[in-house]
Design a protein around this motif. Sequence first.
Motif, mmCIF file in Angstrom:
data_model
loop_
_atom_site.group_PDB
_atom_site.id
_atom_site.type_symbol
_atom_site.label_atom_id
_atom_site.label_comp_id
_atom_site.label_asym_id
_atom_site.label_seq_id
_atom_site.Cartn_x
_atom_site.Cartn_y
_atom_site.Cartn_z
ATOM 1 N N ARG A 169 -11.156 3.042 -3.238
ATOM 2 C CA ARG A 169 -9.765 3.249 -2.828
ATOM 3 C C ARG A 169 -8.797 2.733 -3.894
ATOM 4 O O ARG A 169 -7.787 3.368 -4.205
ATOM 5 C CB ARG A 169 -9.513 2.534 -1.493
ATOM 6 C CG ARG A 169 -8.166 2.843 -0.855
ATOM 7 C CD ARG A 169 -8.022 2.129 0.439
ATOM 8 N NE ARG A 169 -6.708 2.383 1.042
ATOM 9 C CZ ARG A 169 -6.223 1.722 2.088
ATOM 10 N NH1 ARG A 169 -6.940 0.763 2.639
ATOM 11 N NH2 ARG A 169 -5.021 2.018 2.562
ATOM 12 N N ALA A 170 -9.130 1.580 -4.480
ATOM 13 C CA ALA A 170 -8.272 0.988 -5.505
ATOM 14 C C ALA A 170 -8.246 1.837 -6.773
ATOM 15 O O ALA A 170 -7.265 1.808 -7.519
ATOM 16 C CB ALA A 170 -8.737 -0.426 -5.825
ATOM 17 N N SER A 171 -9.325 2.579 -7.020
ATOM 18 C CA SER A 171 -9.397 3.358 -8.258
ATOM 19 C C SER A 171 -8.332 4.452 -8.326
ATOM 20 O O SER A 171 -8.031 4.964 -9.410
ATOM 21 C CB SER A 171 -10.787 3.999 -8.402
ATOM 22 O OG SER A 171 -10.996 4.994 -7.416
ATOM 23 N N LYS A 205 1.087 -8.336 -10.694
ATOM 24 C CA LYS A 205 1.957 -7.239 -10.257
ATOM 25 C C LYS A 205 3.209 -7.151 -11.121
ATOM 26 O O LYS A 205 3.673 -6.059 -11.458
ATOM 27 C CB LYS A 205 2.330 -7.440 -8.780
ATOM 28 C CG LYS A 205 1.151 -7.349 -7.816
ATOM 29 C CD LYS A 205 1.604 -7.534 -6.381
ATOM 30 C CE LYS A 205 0.408 -7.624 -5.434
ATOM 31 N NZ LYS A 205 -0.421 -6.399 -5.459
ATOM 32 N N GLN A 206 3.754 -8.310 -11.509
ATOM 33 C CA GLN A 206 4.949 -8.322 -12.342
ATOM 34 C C GLN A 206 4.682 -7.734 -13.725
ATOM 35 O O GLN A 206 5.564 -7.123 -14.326
ATOM 36 C CB GLN A 206 5.475 -9.754 -12.474
ATOM 37 C CG GLN A 206 6.022 -10.344 -11.182
ATOM 38 C CD GLN A 206 6.347 -11.828 -11.320
ATOM 39 O OE1 GLN A 206 6.461 -12.358 -12.427
ATOM 40 N NE2 GLN A 206 6.494 -12.508 -10.198
ATOM 41 N N VAL A 251 -2.318 -0.613 -10.946
ATOM 42 C CA VAL A 251 -2.716 -2.018 -10.977
ATOM 43 C C VAL A 251 -1.784 -2.855 -10.110
ATOM 44 O O VAL A 251 -2.196 -3.825 -9.469
ATOM 45 C CB VAL A 251 -2.721 -2.527 -12.430
ATOM 46 C CG1 VAL A 251 -2.913 -4.049 -12.481
ATOM 47 C CG2 VAL A 251 -3.811 -1.830 -13.219
ATOM 48 N N ALA A 252 -0.526 -2.477 -10.032
ATOM 49 C CA ALA A 252 0.442 -3.231 -9.213
ATOM 50 C C ALA A 252 0.090 -3.188 -7.744
ATOM 51 O O ALA A 252 0.524 -4.049 -6.964
ATOM 52 C CB ALA A 252 1.851 -2.655 -9.419
ATOM 53 N N SER A 253 -0.734 -2.221 -7.325
ATOM 54 C CA SER A 253 -1.059 -2.060 -5.914
ATOM 55 C C SER A 253 -2.399 -2.688 -5.548
ATOM 56 O O SER A 253 -2.804 -2.614 -4.386
ATOM 57 C CB SER A 253 -1.094 -0.571 -5.548
ATOM 58 O OG SER A 253 0.151 0.031 -5.812
#
Length: 283
Positions: free
Chosen positions: A274-276, A222-223, A280-282
């Motif tokens: 859903r992720a698509s 995430k960072q 990327v941070a989420s």
Amino acid sequence: MAEDFEHAADVVRQYDKDRYLSALLAPEDHRPGLMALYGFNAEISRIREIVSEPLPGEVRLQWWRDFLEGTSHGAVDGNPVASALAQTIDRYKLPKNGLIAMTEARIFDLYNDPMPNLNDLEGYTGETVSGLIQLACWVLNNGEDTGTATAAGHAGVAYGMTGLMRALPWHASRHQMFLPKDVLDRHGVDLRTVFKGEATPELAAALSEMRAHVRHHMSRVKQAASDVPDTCRAAFLPLSLVEPFLKKMEAADFNPLKDVAELSQLRRQWILWRASGKSVASL
């Protein structure tokens, strides 16, 4: 040829469902390249399962190294996955050193040597998983380096460690141990009990520490997510399954030596779909 890529996709669908589903969510033009990469990964990662002893496995890995290094050997035409990979390397100008490193790391799979320490495990998952994510980003970015090494590095370690914990019953049944010795020793884990299929509080403590390491690497992804262009999102999609798998392992009635943390295909598809639509941070 199109048939080579179709064969590679069939291999991925059979042996690596998560990456197969994630590739279907990538831009259509780059799906064949992803399937070629993931098909190559599936072929070298399952060599242990199709050989009776290490030496034939090393021969198979050497074949792939020779192919990647351009050394003369058996015709690539007889191996559709290799043919698809060769075409993908040419189209996207993929750096071969990452692919070669993947084959070298897989030698460890052929033996029952212990994983010495956590740093070695991070190196192993870095070569076998993080490198694959970076190459997938290269494909998705149409053959240009994306500068995603840091995010891909942590993502591969998190996803790779999660997969190895999920595979613990399978590995332990054949006296193979990917969990690092220093972590096991820190919690007083007796491998004899593990190989006999006896789950103990000591093993539970070691696995709890491993899950904490996975979540640490997830936080590092995430960072570093701001460095990941939207074009590369599909390469990171399998990461969205990590936390659901970890929660399955943390269930009170979960036996790490008998049960496999699993999600239904419908739920996997829903999570990945859903992720698509997220950054990327989420994931």
